[in-house]
Motif scaffolding. Sequence first.
Motif, PDB file in Angstrom:
ATOM      1  N   LEU A  81      66.786  34.087  28.237  1.00  9.68           N
ATOM      2  CA  LEU A  81      67.426  32.829  27.845  1.00  9.68           C
ATOM      3  C   LEU A  81      68.008  32.145  28.853  1.00  9.68           C
ATOM      4  CD1 LEU A  81      68.799  34.743  24.671  1.00  9.68           C
ATOM      5  CD2 LEU A  81      67.646  32.626  24.527  1.00  9.68           C
ATOM      6  N   ASN A  82      68.636  32.937  29.766  1.00 11.25           N
ATOM      7  CA  ASN A  82      69.198  32.360  30.895  1.00 11.25           C
ATOM      8  C   ASN A  82      68.349  31.510  31.934  1.00 11.25           C
ATOM      9  OD1 ASN A  82      72.227  32.939  31.241  1.00 11.25           O
ATOM     10  ND2 ASN A  82      71.339  34.819  30.874  1.00 11.25           N
ATOM     11  N   ARG A  83      66.981  31.974  31.920  1.00 12.52           N
ATOM     12  CA  ARG A  83      65.948  31.330  32.790  1.00 12.52           C
ATOM     13  C   ARG A  83      65.411  29.983  32.081  1.00 12.52           C
ATOM     14  NH1 ARG A  83      62.933  33.578  36.775  1.00 12.52           N
ATOM     15  NH2 ARG A  83      61.155  32.236  36.199  1.00 12.52           N
ATOM     16  N   ILE A  84      65.499  29.850  30.844  1.00  9.54           N
ATOM     17  CA  ILE A  84      65.256  28.828  30.068  1.00  9.54           C
ATOM     18  C   ILE A  84      66.528  27.677  29.770  1.00  9.54           C
ATOM     19  CG2 ILE A  84      63.183  29.723  29.103  1.00  9.54           C
ATOM     20  CD1 ILE A  84      64.657  29.592  26.444  1.00  9.54           C
ATOM     21  N   GLY A  85      67.469  28.150  30.605  1.00 11.23           N
ATOM     22  CA  GLY A  85      68.699  26.923  30.559  1.00 11.23           C
ATOM     23  C   GLY A  85      69.891  27.269  29.527  1.00 11.23           C
ATOM     24  N   HIS A 394      48.645  40.231  12.809  1.00 11.61           N
ATOM     25  CA  HIS A 394      49.315  41.038  11.715  1.00 11.61           C
ATOM     26  C   HIS A 394      50.748  40.040  11.460  1.00 11.61           C
ATOM     27  CE1 HIS A 394      50.541  44.051   8.798  1.00 11.61           C
ATOM     28  NE2 HIS A 394      51.593  44.166   9.333  1.00 11.61           N
ATOM     29  N   CYS A 395      51.590  39.862  12.269  1.00 16.14           N
ATOM     30  CA  CYS A 395      52.687  39.257  12.106  1.00 16.14           C
ATOM     31  C   CYS A 395      52.721  37.906  11.768  1.00 16.14           C
ATOM     32  CB  CYS A 395      53.493  39.243  13.475  1.00 16.14           C
ATOM     33  SG  CYS A 395      53.999  40.902  14.047  1.00 16.14           S
ATOM     34  N   ALA A 396      51.464  37.113  12.370  1.00 15.02           N
ATOM     35  CA  ALA A 396      51.350  35.911  11.487  1.00 15.02           C
ATOM     36  C   ALA A 396      51.061  35.793  10.222  1.00 15.02           C
ATOM     37  CB  ALA A 396      50.081  35.229  12.427  1.00 15.02           C
ATOM     38  N   GLN A 397      50.126  37.029   9.727  1.00 15.47           N
ATOM     39  CA  GLN A 397      50.014  36.983   8.279  1.00 15.47           C
ATOM     40  C   GLN A 397      51.114  37.324   7.546  1.00 15.47           C
ATOM     41  OE1 GLN A 397      46.745  40.068   8.037  1.00 15.47           O
ATOM     42  NE2 GLN A 397      45.523  38.670   9.185  1.00 15.47           N
ATOM     43  N   ALA A 398      52.151  38.198   7.945  1.00 16.37           N
ATOM     44  CA  ALA A 398      53.335  38.499   7.454  1.00 16.37           C
ATOM     45  C   ALA A 398      54.347  37.357   7.506  1.00 16.37           C
ATOM     46  CB  ALA A 398      53.865  39.647   8.149  1.00 16.37           C
ATOM     47  N   GLY A 399      54.061  36.092   8.235  1.00 19.27           N
ATOM     48  CA  GLY A 399      54.967  35.208   8.342  1.00 19.27           C
ATOM     49  C   GLY A 399      56.098  35.308   9.173  1.00 19.27           C
ATOM     50  N   VAL A 400      56.071  36.020  10.269  1.00 23.19           N
ATOM     51  CA  VAL A 400      57.237  36.145  10.875  1.00 23.19           C
ATOM     52  C   VAL A 400      56.715  35.936  12.484  1.00 23.19           C
ATOM     53  CG1 VAL A 400      58.246  38.042   9.811  1.00 23.19           C
ATOM     54  CG2 VAL A 400      56.757  38.786  11.586  1.00 23.19           C
ATOM     55  N   GLY A 401      57.456  35.419  13.318  1.00 27.72           N
ATOM     56  CA  GLY A 401      57.176  34.935  14.609  1.00 27.72           C
ATOM     57  C   GLY A 401      56.976  36.442  15.618  1.00 27.72           C
ATOM     58  N   PHE A 402      56.151  36.034  16.611  1.00 25.95           N
ATOM     59  CA  PHE A 402      55.837  36.963  17.571  1.00 25.95           C
ATOM     60  C   PHE A 402      55.924  36.673  18.923  1.00 25.95           C
ATOM     61  CE2 PHE A 402      52.396  39.195  19.917  1.00 25.95           C
ATOM     62  CZ  PHE A 402      52.751  40.300  19.640  1.00 25.95           C
ATOM     63  N   ALA A 403      56.221  37.440  19.971  1.00 24.73           N
ATOM     64  CA  ALA A 403      56.157  37.228  21.222  1.00 24.73           C
ATOM     65  C   ALA A 403      55.959  38.345  21.963  1.00 24.73           C
ATOM     66  CB  ALA A 403      57.597  36.462  21.738  1.00 24.73           C
ATOM     67  N   VAL A 404      55.391  38.298  23.088  1.00 27.19           N
ATOM     68  CA  VAL A 404      55.215  39.539  24.021  1.00 27.19           C
ATOM     69  C   VAL A 404      56.361  39.428  25.022  1.00 27.19           C
ATOM     70  CG1 VAL A 404      53.782  40.608  25.968  1.00 27.19           C
ATOM     71  CG2 VAL A 404      52.705  39.784  23.751  1.00 27.19           C
ATOM     72  N   LEU A 418      59.699  35.095  24.801  1.00 23.68           N
ATOM     73  CA  LEU A 418      60.537  35.718  23.648  1.00 23.68           C
ATOM     74  C   LEU A 418      61.764  34.795  23.494  1.00 23.68           C
ATOM     75  CD1 LEU A 418      61.376  37.891  21.393  1.00 23.68           C
ATOM     76  CD2 LEU A 418      62.528  39.096  23.471  1.00 23.68           C
ATOM     77  N   ALA A 419      62.232  34.341  24.615  1.00 25.43           N
ATOM     78  CA  ALA A 419      63.628  33.523  24.684  1.00 25.43           C
ATOM     79  C   ALA A 419      63.270  32.211  23.985  1.00 25.43           C
ATOM     80  CB  ALA A 419      63.930  33.423  26.061  1.00 25.43           C
ATOM     81  N   ARG A 420      62.151  31.601  24.128  1.00 20.71           N
ATOM     82  CA  ARG A 420      61.743  30.257  23.572  1.00 20.71           C
ATOM     83  C   ARG A 420      61.645  30.399  22.034  1.00 20.71           C
ATOM     84  NH1 ARG A 420      58.591  29.697  28.447  1.00 20.71           N
ATOM     85  NH2 ARG A 420      59.393  27.996  29.731  1.00 20.71           N
ATOM     86  N   LEU A 421      60.910  31.523  21.931  1.00 18.13           N
ATOM     87  CA  LEU A 421      60.826  31.942  20.362  1.00 18.13           C
ATOM     88  C   LEU A 421      62.230  31.910  19.415  1.00 18.13           C
ATOM     89  CD1 LEU A 421      59.012  32.585  17.728  1.00 18.13           C
ATOM     90  CD2 LEU A 421      58.909  34.751  18.519  1.00 18.13           C
ATOM     91  N   VAL A 422      62.943  32.999  20.066  1.00 22.15           N
ATOM     92  CA  VAL A 422      64.455  33.038  19.626  1.00 22.15           C
ATOM     93  C   VAL A 422      65.155  31.617  19.369  1.00 22.15           C
ATOM     94  CG1 VAL A 422      66.555  33.894  20.153  1.00 22.15           C
ATOM     95  CG2 VAL A 422      64.618  35.561  20.289  1.00 22.15           C
ATOM     96  N   VAL A 423      64.985  30.828  20.395  1.00 20.83           N
ATOM     97  CA  VAL A 423      65.972  29.473  20.328  1.00 20.83           C
ATOM     98  C   VAL A 423      65.299  28.673  19.344  1.00 20.83           C
ATOM     99  CG1 VAL A 423      66.488  27.373  21.677  1.00 20.83           C
ATOM    100  CG2 VAL A 423      66.766  29.821  23.104  1.00 20.83           C
ATOM    101  N   GLU A 424      63.914  28.490  19.340  1.00 21.81           N
ATOM    102  CA  GLU A 424      63.203  27.728  18.410  1.00 21.81           C
ATOM    103  C   GLU A 424      63.401  28.270  17.088  1.00 21.81           C
ATOM    104  OE1 GLU A 424      58.636  26.541  16.994  1.00 21.81           O
ATOM    105  OE2 GLU A 424      58.946  27.559  18.824  1.00 21.81           O
TER     106      GLU A 424
END
Length: 555
Positions: A81-85, A394-404, A418-424
């Motif tokens: 999160l800090n790296r993306i501002g 599997h996560c896409a089918q479950a309708g939840v976001g996914f990040a490595v 992961l940080a970008r997914l969380v912010v979005e």
Amino acid sequence: MKSDIEIARSIRMKKITEVAEETGIPQDMLEQYGHYMAKVPESLMDEEKIGKHRLILVTAITATKAGIGKTTVSVGLALGLNRIGKKAIVALREPSLGPCFGLKGGAAGGGYAQIMPMDKINLHFTGDFHAVTSAHNMIAALLDNYLYQHQSEGFALKEILWKRVLDVNDRSLRDIVEGLGPRTNGITRQTGFDITPASELMAILCLSSGLDDMRRRIENIILGVTFDDKPFTVKDLGVAGAITVLLKDAIHPNLVQTTEGTPAFVHGGPFANIAHGCNSLIATKMAMTFGEYTVTEAGFGADLGAEKFFNIKCRKSGLKPDLTVLVASLRGLKMHGFVPEDKIDAPDPEGLRRGFANLDRHIRNLQAFGQTVVVCFNRYSSDTEEEIDIVREHCAQAGVGFAVNNAFCEGGKGAEELARLVVETVENHPSGPLSYTYEDDQSIESKIECIAKNIYHAGSVSIGKKARDKIRKVNEMGLSHLPVCIAKTQYSFSQDSAKYGAPEGFNFSIKDIVINAGAEMIVAIAGDIIRMPGLPKNPQALHIDIVDGEIEGLS
């Protein structure tokens, strides 16, 4: 790859005054513990700023002995999160010496996503654990002395509920007899020790809103029951002020830093399998005062840590996460898919898919609390892209976001996805209002049943005679409105540590109840869970040493 402690030693830390200045904390308000650690006074909390802040909860699928990496993800997310501002601060629990020298090892993250100085944090740190241990055992000594000094006046307790504690895994202290020898050695009785993270004072430290609230809670601690069935409290003992004095410094949260120099508040250390599993309320609010995003964790798995975070910590504090991150790993999923531990590093798509039952149940449970959920895949070096894609699909089918997440190897860079997914997700689909598992006015039996059936998927609940007798006392004392804290194994949804995956329809048995009137919760002991762990055959202590003046073996 280098060990955790080798990585920690290779990083040049900032002075804690610099970390504070960059965070917006006045340097003259710090109480420094050397160059790299400091306590921050609780008076700096700002409720107006807290209300405008983003709170992210990190929890995990059911724990396995192969590890999941929740703390590494928590630290890594803050770095990302800090790296993306975004101005992000992580708030974590303090490690316990028991697991550090026992089976689990330390609890400061791992690789390039650690909190530092990791050796000091994993060992004595700023003395909070010692303060809780001393204060708890001071109450025990004062109680024993009171009973000894007033026995000639006919005073006695029908039942004594207060044990002693020690921050060491020591099975030999679970059940002891004290006061042996001459009469002047005190009253002979059977008692025992719990580990310090299970202390009610640890829970009070973590749930108090400030020093005055902590003293109020300490006064309400129930030490025993008189022969006319009245509670005997710390207030009756007359020592609440003295115990508060022992904890007056411990209540202030500890400021340290991550491997990339960003701020971290590390404070309090209740375990989630025998206590409520969250860092202090004050540390969380302090992080929310000085950052835009606060990343905090609740563990072990979401069935323990997250459930208690919502039903206990949030219920009493008014906090509400904007998002929950659920951590999973290939190793963990395969173990929940009944793949033998010695084969979890080998490709096994079918075993992986079987493990999704555990992941899915945690997702549904978290969504039932009103939480928006994203899955963080915590990457290990043995993981293959093919199997990672299976989890992603599997996560896409479950309708939840996914990040490595690859923060272990790459630090903040490895957590940017992961940080970008969380912010979005927070900006577009934040969590709704919290829904609790039970209401305050339900009976203790009903609250236990709600957790067992709705969170764990038990088919039935049995409450033993000893526990029923304690529940009757809870009702007589007018404490049935308090939330319930289940103590059970971290390795299964059930009370049986061998039942991996997503078992259901089992009987969930409660064998005892611990009344934490000061912490304002009722602890229900399930199955064979023990509040004083033992050491394994080959404890981590065998690998800890000092070589050429440097500590080795901490992890």
